[in-house]
Enzyme design. Structure first.
Site, short mmCIF file in Angstrom:
data_model
loop_
_atom_site.label_atom_id
_atom_site.label_comp_id
_atom_site.label_asym_id
_atom_site.label_seq_id
_atom_site.Cartn_x
_atom_site.Cartn_y
_atom_site.Cartn_z
N LYS A 174 11.24 3.80 -0.38
CA LYS A 174 11.13 3.35 -1.77
C LYS A 174 9.88 2.49 -1.94
CE LYS A 174 12.82 -0.11 -4.14
NZ LYS A 174 11.72 -0.31 -5.09
N GLY A 227 7.69 -7.39 1.87
CA GLY A 227 7.86 -7.96 0.54
C GLY A 227 8.06 -9.46 0.63
N THR A 231 13.54 -11.91 -0.74
CA THR A 231 14.12 -10.56 -0.63
C THR A 231 14.45 -10.27 0.83
OG1 THR A 231 12.59 -9.95 -2.39
CG2 THR A 231 13.83 -8.16 -1.40
N GLU A 249 8.47 -7.95 7.11
CA GLU A 249 7.10 -8.48 6.96
C GLU A 249 7.09 -9.22 5.63
OE1 GLU A 249 4.79 -8.00 9.23
OE2 GLU A 249 5.60 -6.36 10.42
N CYS A 283 -1.13 -10.48 1.34
CA CYS A 283 -0.30 -11.45 2.08
C CYS A 283 -1.14 -12.24 3.08
CB CYS A 283 0.82 -10.72 2.80
SG CYS A 283 0.21 -9.38 3.82
N GLU A 384 4.34 -19.98 -1.85
CA GLU A 384 3.43 -18.84 -1.99
C GLU A 384 3.19 -18.55 -3.48
OE1 GLU A 384 4.75 -14.81 -1.13
OE2 GLU A 384 2.92 -14.50 0.05
P1 NAD Z 1 9.58 -8.07 -3.45
O1 NAD Z 1 10.31 -8.67 -2.31
O2 NAD Z 1 9.93 -8.46 -4.82
O3 NAD Z 1 9.71 -6.47 -3.43
C1 NAD Z 1 9.32 -5.69 -2.30
C2 NAD Z 1 10.10 -4.39 -2.31
O4 NAD Z 1 11.48 -4.70 -2.10
C3 NAD Z 1 10.04 -3.63 -3.63
O5 NAD Z 1 10.01 -2.25 -3.36
C4 NAD Z 1 11.35 -4.01 -4.28
O6 NAD Z 1 11.83 -3.07 -5.21
C5 NAD Z 1 12.27 -4.09 -3.08
N1 NAD Z 1 13.49 -4.89 -3.27
C6 NAD Z 1 13.69 -5.95 -4.09
N2 NAD Z 1 14.98 -6.35 -4.01
C7 NAD Z 1 15.58 -5.56 -3.11
C8 NAD Z 1 16.91 -5.48 -2.60
N3 NAD Z 1 17.88 -6.29 -3.02
N4 NAD Z 1 17.18 -4.55 -1.68
C9 NAD Z 1 16.23 -3.71 -1.25
N5 NAD Z 1 14.97 -3.71 -1.70
C10 NAD Z 1 14.64 -4.63 -2.62
O7 NAD Z 1 8.04 -8.32 -3.14
P2 NAD Z 1 6.78 -7.96 -4.06
O8 NAD Z 1 6.74 -8.94 -5.19
O9 NAD Z 1 6.78 -6.50 -4.34
O10 NAD Z 1 5.59 -8.23 -3.04
C11 NAD Z 1 4.97 -9.46 -2.87
C12 NAD Z 1 5.44 -10.13 -1.60
O11 NAD Z 1 5.23 -9.28 -0.48
C13 NAD Z 1 4.70 -11.40 -1.30
O12 NAD Z 1 5.61 -12.38 -0.90
C14 NAD Z 1 3.79 -11.02 -0.15
O13 NAD Z 1 3.40 -12.07 0.69
C15 NAD Z 1 4.65 -10.04 0.58
N6 NAD Z 1 3.84 -9.19 1.44
C16 NAD Z 1 3.93 -9.35 2.80
C17 NAD Z 1 3.16 -8.57 3.64
C18 NAD Z 1 3.25 -8.71 5.14
O14 NAD Z 1 2.77 -7.83 5.83
N7 NAD Z 1 3.84 -9.76 5.67
C19 NAD Z 1 2.29 -7.62 3.10
C20 NAD Z 1 2.22 -7.49 1.71
C21 NAD Z 1 3.00 -8.28 0.88
#
Ligand code: NAD
Length: 483
Positions: A174, A227, A231, A249, A283, A384
């Site tokens: 997804k 993400g 989450t 991650e 990130c 963040e």
């Molecule tokens: P998010 O956690 O809101 O969403 C990430 C993904 O998770 C999306 O596809 C979302 O639909 C899904 N999701 C949300 N709730 C869920 C649930 N209950 N069950 C399963 N899936 C669910 O994050 P975002 O706003 O899309 O991304 C930004 C974040 O990602 C920032 O915190 C950033 O630091 C982090 N990030 C980390 C890395 C890394 O490699 N460590 C890389 C890129 C981004």
């Protein structure tokens, strides 16, 4: 209006709910397509397709899997312009960035794991004197779930999918509902590349519906998630009682430690990039800048001068350095942190304001923002923000710099600017983060372990680490008769 539909069992299919989400173009602020709002029934269908495909795909020769992954990589390259344009439109990032980083890296992810799987070997341990021999089998896990965020949409989606399928798993994936477009285009590419149906199923929808159904599915035994930290915490709580294998991650609040003995010009230029590339929505961006006191005033002046030259504008304009912020809610979140900074006594040295771009008045544009703070414990240094906002503050000693670098709940990456080898070694060992860059930033070799410490995540991806995550090791011990 264009519809972004699911790709399940080798076919593009409408969501069973017949319900749709709006997909915004952040550079115009307008809805330009509709996204399948999938639910647990769509995930169940995707799971069934993946389960059906697993016996054959997991027994497909390494050569054949590798050949198909290489074909996918080539097709991504053939479609570079279309994919980059789709990414820039969906996410708001400058087209130049999508053309040079996002899409080429998506191709590299497939090419890298196509090759890595041919070199992935298992261990053997001879128990000398006990007449027994151990060897390790590394089985694919089965059906795995891959969930990715919006900041580097195709780049991070493929970072998970490529090792998962290279290792012989089948996938329910997804992408973020904020940026689903390139994942949807990937459906066409994998089918053209001849990936058997059911090996990769792409389901669109929100985290709370489609995402939640993936993490709750009792037979999806491993989840690779990138993400936010919140989450990630929720996923861990949900998946742990089912003993799922998890790779998380998560977020970051990465420090930049700048010492007076560094190569000043390279540091300055790179620090502008590490602060504002992709509107600061990577990130790995360095959002907390700590500068040795003796050069602090000089740095402040030169940094702000360079930042003031950055152009905020239409992602499709070749001159643009910063495109649009990904969404209205995210723009509001970033703006709220700028207000918090002011309330906390932070001094806005540059930026802080929304930008109106001609002919794109409803787009979500924000100035690159530099805030001088007094204390590493302030909220803008602890939480963040994930936007074009960096803080700067001076330090007196190496010990103080280290304390501030480590003084957060996160531990994803850190950047160190110094030409002192002893200091490089001391700090590299003591900094609490999964990655330490010295005199460089975002310099990635795909063989290296990637991931965070503390609240930035659990587990490592990249290279053989990813292939280890997506396989289940089994020890076989054979006792033999030595007579
Ligand atoms: P998010 O956690 O809101 O969403 C990430 C993904 O998770 C999306 O596809 C979302 O639909 C899904 N999701 C949300 N709730 C869920 C649930 N209950 N069950 C399963 N899936 C669910 O994050 P975002 O706003 O899309 O991304 C930004 C974040 O990602 C920032 O915190 C950033 O630091 C982090 N990030 C980390 C890395 C890394 O490699 N460590 C890389 C890129 C981004």
């Amino acid at each position: 209006m264009e519809q972004i539909v699911n790709y399940i069992d080798g076919a593009f299919t409408q969501p069973l709910s017949k319900s749709w989400l709006d997909n915004y173009n952040p550079s115009t602020g307008e809805v330009y397509s509709k996204i399948a709002n999938s639910n647990a029934q769509d995930i169940a269908k995707a799971y069934e397709a993946a389960e059906k495909a697993f016996p054959s795909w997991s027994n497909t020769t390494i050569d054949e899997r590798s050949r198909i992954l290489l074909k996918i990589a080539s097709l991504i390259e053939t479609n570079l312009v279309d994919l980059a344009e789709a990414e820039a439109k969906d996410n708001g990032k400058p087209l130049s960035l999508a053309m040079t980083i996002d899409i080429p890296r998506a191709a590299s992810n497939f090419r890298f794991f196509a090759q890595a799987i041919t070199q992935f070997a298992s261990e053997a341990h001879e128990s000398v004197g006990l007449n027994s021999m151990n060897f390790t089998l590394r089985h694919p896990i089965g059906v795995v779930g891959c969930i990715s965020p919006w900041n580097l949409p195709l780049y991070l989606f493929t970072w998970k999918i490529a090792p998962a399928i290279a290792a012989g798993n089948t996938v329910v994936a997804k992408p973020s509902e904020v940026t689903p477009m390139t994942a949807s285009l990937l459906g066409k590419i994998i089918s053209e590349a001849g990936l058997p149906k059911g090996v990769l199923n792409i389901v669109h929808g929100t985290g709370s519906s489609a995402g939640q159904a993936i993490i709750e599915h009792p037979n999806i035994k491993a989840i690779s998630f990138t993400g936010g930290t919140k989450t990630g915490e929720h996923i861990a709580r949900t998946a742990a009682p089912m003993f799922k294998k998890l790779s998380l991650e998560l977020g970051g609040k990465n420090p930049n430690l700048i010492f007076a003995d560094c190569d000043y010009e390279t540091m300055l230029e790179t620090t502008v990039k590490s602060s504002f590339a992709n509107q600061g929505q990577i990130c790995l961006c360095g959002s907390r800048i700590f500068v040795e006191e003796s050069m602090y005033e000089q740095f402040k002046k030169d940094f702000i001068e360079k930042v003031s030259q950055l152009k905020v504008g239409d992602p499709f304009n070749a001159e643009t350095n910063l495109g649009a912020i990904v969404s209205q809610p995210h723009l509001e979140k970033i703006q709220s942190y700028i207000k918090i900074a002011e309330k906390e006594g932070g001094k806005i040295l540059f930026g802080g304001k929304r930008v109106t771009v001609a002919n794109l008045e409803k787009g979500y544009y924000l100035q690159p923002t530099v805030i001088e703070v007094q204390d590493n414990q302030c909220r803008v240094n602890q939480e963040e923000i994930f936007g074009p906002v960096v803080t700067i503050m001076p330090f007196k000693t190496e010990a103080e710099a280290l304390k501030m670098a480590n003084g957060v709940q996160y531990g994803l990456s850190a950047t160190l600017w110094t030409n002192n080898l002893d200091r490089t070694m001391r700090l590299s060992k003591q900094i609490q983060s999964g990655i330490v860059w010295v005199n460089t930033w975002l310099n990635r070799d795909l063989r290296t372990p990637f991931g965070g410490m503390k609240n930035s995540g659990v587990g490592r991806e990249g290279g053989f680490e990813a292939l280890r995550f997506f396989t289940e090791p089994k020890n076989v011990c054979i006792k033999y008769n030595n007579q």
